[in-house]
Design an enzyme around this catalytic site. Structure first.
Site, PDB file in Angstrom:
ATOM      1  N   GLU A   1      18.227   6.144  -6.343  1.00 41.85           N
ATOM      2  CA  GLU A   1      18.129   6.581  -4.951  1.00 41.85           C
ATOM      3  C   GLU A   1      19.348   7.433  -4.561  1.00 41.85           C
ATOM      4  OE1 GLU A   1      15.543   3.790  -2.159  1.00 41.85           O
ATOM      5  OE2 GLU A   1      17.652   3.556  -1.723  1.00 41.85           O
TER       6      GLU A   1
ATOM      7  N   HIS B   1      11.845  -4.947 -29.642  1.00 41.40           N
ATOM      8  CA  HIS B   1      10.541  -5.131 -30.271  1.00 41.40           C
ATOM      9  C   HIS B   1       9.441  -4.427 -29.493  1.00 41.40           C
ATOM     10  CE1 HIS B   1      12.179  -8.135 -33.121  1.00 41.40           C
ATOM     11  NE2 HIS B   1      13.090  -8.199 -32.167  1.00 41.40           N
TER      12      HIS B   1
ATOM     13  N   LYS C   1       5.472   6.963   2.792  1.00 40.07           N
ATOM     14  CA  LYS C   1       5.202   6.219   4.027  1.00 40.07           C
ATOM     15  C   LYS C   1       4.261   7.013   4.925  1.00 40.07           C
ATOM     16  CE  LYS C   1       9.700   3.960   3.953  1.00 40.07           C
ATOM     17  NZ  LYS C   1      11.012   3.863   4.554  1.00 40.07           N
TER      18      LYS C   1
HETATM   19  O1  PA5 Z   1      18.639   1.646   0.033  1.00 39.81           O
HETATM   20  C1  PA5 Z   1      17.902   1.834   0.981  1.00 39.81           C
HETATM   21  O2  PA5 Z   1      18.278   2.405   1.999  1.00 39.81           O
HETATM   22  C2  PA5 Z   1      16.478   1.357   0.954  1.00 39.81           C
HETATM   23  O3  PA5 Z   1      16.123   0.834  -0.272  1.00 39.81           O
HETATM   24  C3  PA5 Z   1      16.288   0.279   1.991  1.00 39.81           C
HETATM   25  O4  PA5 Z   1      17.192  -0.745   1.732  1.00 39.81           O
HETATM   26  C4  PA5 Z   1      14.871  -0.261   1.987  1.00 39.81           C
HETATM   27  O5  PA5 Z   1      13.979   0.773   2.233  1.00 39.81           O
HETATM   28  C5  PA5 Z   1      14.731  -1.334   3.039  1.00 39.81           C
HETATM   29  O6  PA5 Z   1      15.077  -0.830   4.282  1.00 39.81           O
HETATM   30  P1  PA5 Z   1      15.332  -1.764   5.512  1.00 39.81           P
HETATM   31  O7  PA5 Z   1      16.491  -2.619   5.215  1.00 39.81           O
HETATM   32  O8  PA5 Z   1      15.608  -0.825   6.631  1.00 39.81           O
HETATM   33  O9  PA5 Z   1      14.076  -2.572   5.736  1.00 39.81           O
END
Ligand code: PA5
Length: 440
Positions: free
Chosen positions: A282, A303, A417
């Site tokens: 990310e 394996h 989304k």
């Molecule tokens: O790293 C990030 O920003 C995302 O993975 C969020 O943690 C994830 O989408 C969850 O978001 P939230 O904590 O707002 O529900």
């Protein structure tokens, strides 16, 4: 912790060392991209005793009421706690007659109907508490799970008692979860504005569920604190393990490697891999750039994935988390018949065999064109894991800046989304809904 890059074939130039040091400085000066989200940099040293105590007290209340705590969250609001919990837990604890800590299970990290059904059905046999975690307070997956868990707890315990079995971790002011928590009177912990989800494991996001599960969160934070010091701007490049790791993986990327495989020979670290994949995927996977973070658990995956790693596309390198000392001792015994031919191992500890597997695989993969980075932690305990987490976070910030991306945003996660909401006819998505349905 030790870091060995001698089997990568990379010699880090003075220029790259200077760039990595400059990238580290940007994390402290706040003059780089994504500077709204640098709260994690000084987080370990800035957590106060009072904050830890408040987390421990809330955890103790939940522990007193519940033998099963459902921890609801996704992505950065899930993977840190899951990773540390797996690392710190006896995988066979549920088989033990005596349960010393509440069992912490996770929900809201998927939208599987069967998963939530089976979890809720099993929960009926336990005294249940819940921790709901969402920084934005609007994420669909945990919101769905929490709606179900909340309703079940209220039906079973009544509204007032349910509210004493639920703790929320969310933004200090914004979002539906904040509003709901205020309305329902849930004890609430705050996720700091300047700490993004994937860097939030050392905030209440990670610390609260871990404290509930009986993990020594003070040792975890102490390990991270030591690593914060060991990777500060006053530490020269050659001693800064995060800077070295960031530099070498960027050199490997520049040399044509496209996939970094994180692996370890300890199955307890499997979810550390998953946490790391989110952290790096990310943070770096943007502008059509970035190493693809993959993972293996060894020797099991030798394996299944071993063939590919040895002889497939030569775009891979490996980073192995090696554990110097196991916690327990098991010796292989001699066998009179020796039908399996293993008497040559008699008297050896299992960990010696595991170590020789690791060294043998390392050389085989290096010979096959897969450079190897080796990270060694002394043992799997809370302090080592805290240090490892911060090591990777710091390296990720430096690495993202070396790559030339903003490591602290995630614009690409919104695309799915929009499509999902359009397909589900969410109000406001009418046009998108028509358009996407025509494409199905
Ligand atoms: O790293 C990030 O920003 C995302 O993975 C969020 O943690 C994830 O989408 C969850 O978001 P939230 O904590 O707002 O529900």
């Amino acid at each position: 912790m030790k870091l060995d890059i001698s089997k990568t074939g990379i010699a880090i130039s003075a220029e790259l060392k200077a760039k990595a040091e400059a990238a580290n400085e940007l994390l402290y000066s706040g003059k780089g991209a994504g500077n709204d989200f640098l709260g994690w940099v000084r987080l370990p040293s800035s957590i106060t005793d009072a904050e830890l105590q408040a987390i421990e007290e809330a955890a103790a209340k939940l522990r007193a009421k519940a033998d099963l705590v459902i921890c609801i969250g996704i992505g950065g609001s899930y993977l840190g706690a899951k990773a540390v919990l797996e690392a710190m837990s006896n995988p066979f604890q549920l088989l033990r007659k005596e349960q010393t800590n509440p069992t912490v299970v996770f929900a809201g990290q998927n939208i599987s109907e069967d998963y939530i059904y089976e979890l809720m059905a099993a929960a009926e046999e336990h005294s249940v508490g819940a921790i709901v975690i969402s920084k934005s307070g609007t994420t669909t997956e945990p919101a769905i799970a929490f709606r179900l868990v909340k309703a079940a707890l209220e039906a079973r315990y009544g509204k007032q008692e349910a509210a004493e079995r639920i703790v929320a971790v969310t933004d200090k002011a914004r979002g539906a979860l904040k509003t709901l928590s205020t309305n329902e009177g849930y004890p609430t912990f705050v996720i700091p504005d300047d700490v993004g989800g994937r860097f939030s494991v050392l905030t209440p996001v990670g610390l609260l569920p871990l404290a509930v599960a009986g993990v020594d969160i003070r040792a975890l934070v102490a390990g991270a604190r030591k690593m914060e010091q060991a990777t500060g701007t006053d530490v020269r490049f050659d001693d800064n393990l995060s800077a070295i790791y960031a530099a070498v993986r960027n050199e490997l990327y520049a040399a044509g490697k496209r996939v970094e495989i994180l692996g370890s020979y300890e199955p307890r670290l499997q979810y550390i891999n998953e946490w790391w994949k989110q952290l790096y995927g990310e943070s770096e996977g943007k502008q059509h750039k970035g190493l693809f973070p993959a993972s293996v658990t060894l020797t099991a995956d030798l394996h299944s994935m071993g063939q590919y790693i040895q002889e497939g596309e030569r775009t891979l390198f490996e980073t192995i988390i090696s554990v110097a000392a196991p916690q327990h001792k098991v010796v292989i015994e001699s066998d009179g018949a020796n039908l399996d031919g293993l008497n040559f191992l008699a008297g050896k500890r299992i960990s010696e065999v595991n170590r020789m597997a690791e060294l043998g695989v390392q050389l085989a993969h290096v010979d096959g064109g897969v450079p190897n980075i080796r990270i060694e932690i002394p043992t799997i305990d809370a302090e080592s894991i805290g240090g490892l987490l911060y090591f990777f976070e710091k390296a990720c910030g430096i690495s993202g800046y070396l790559l030339g991306v903003n490591p602290f945003d995630q614009p690409g996660v919104e695309a799915y989304k929009k499509n999902m909401f359009a397909l589900l006819d969410k109000p406001g998505y009418e046009e998108a809904s028509k358009a996407i349905k025509a494409r199905l």
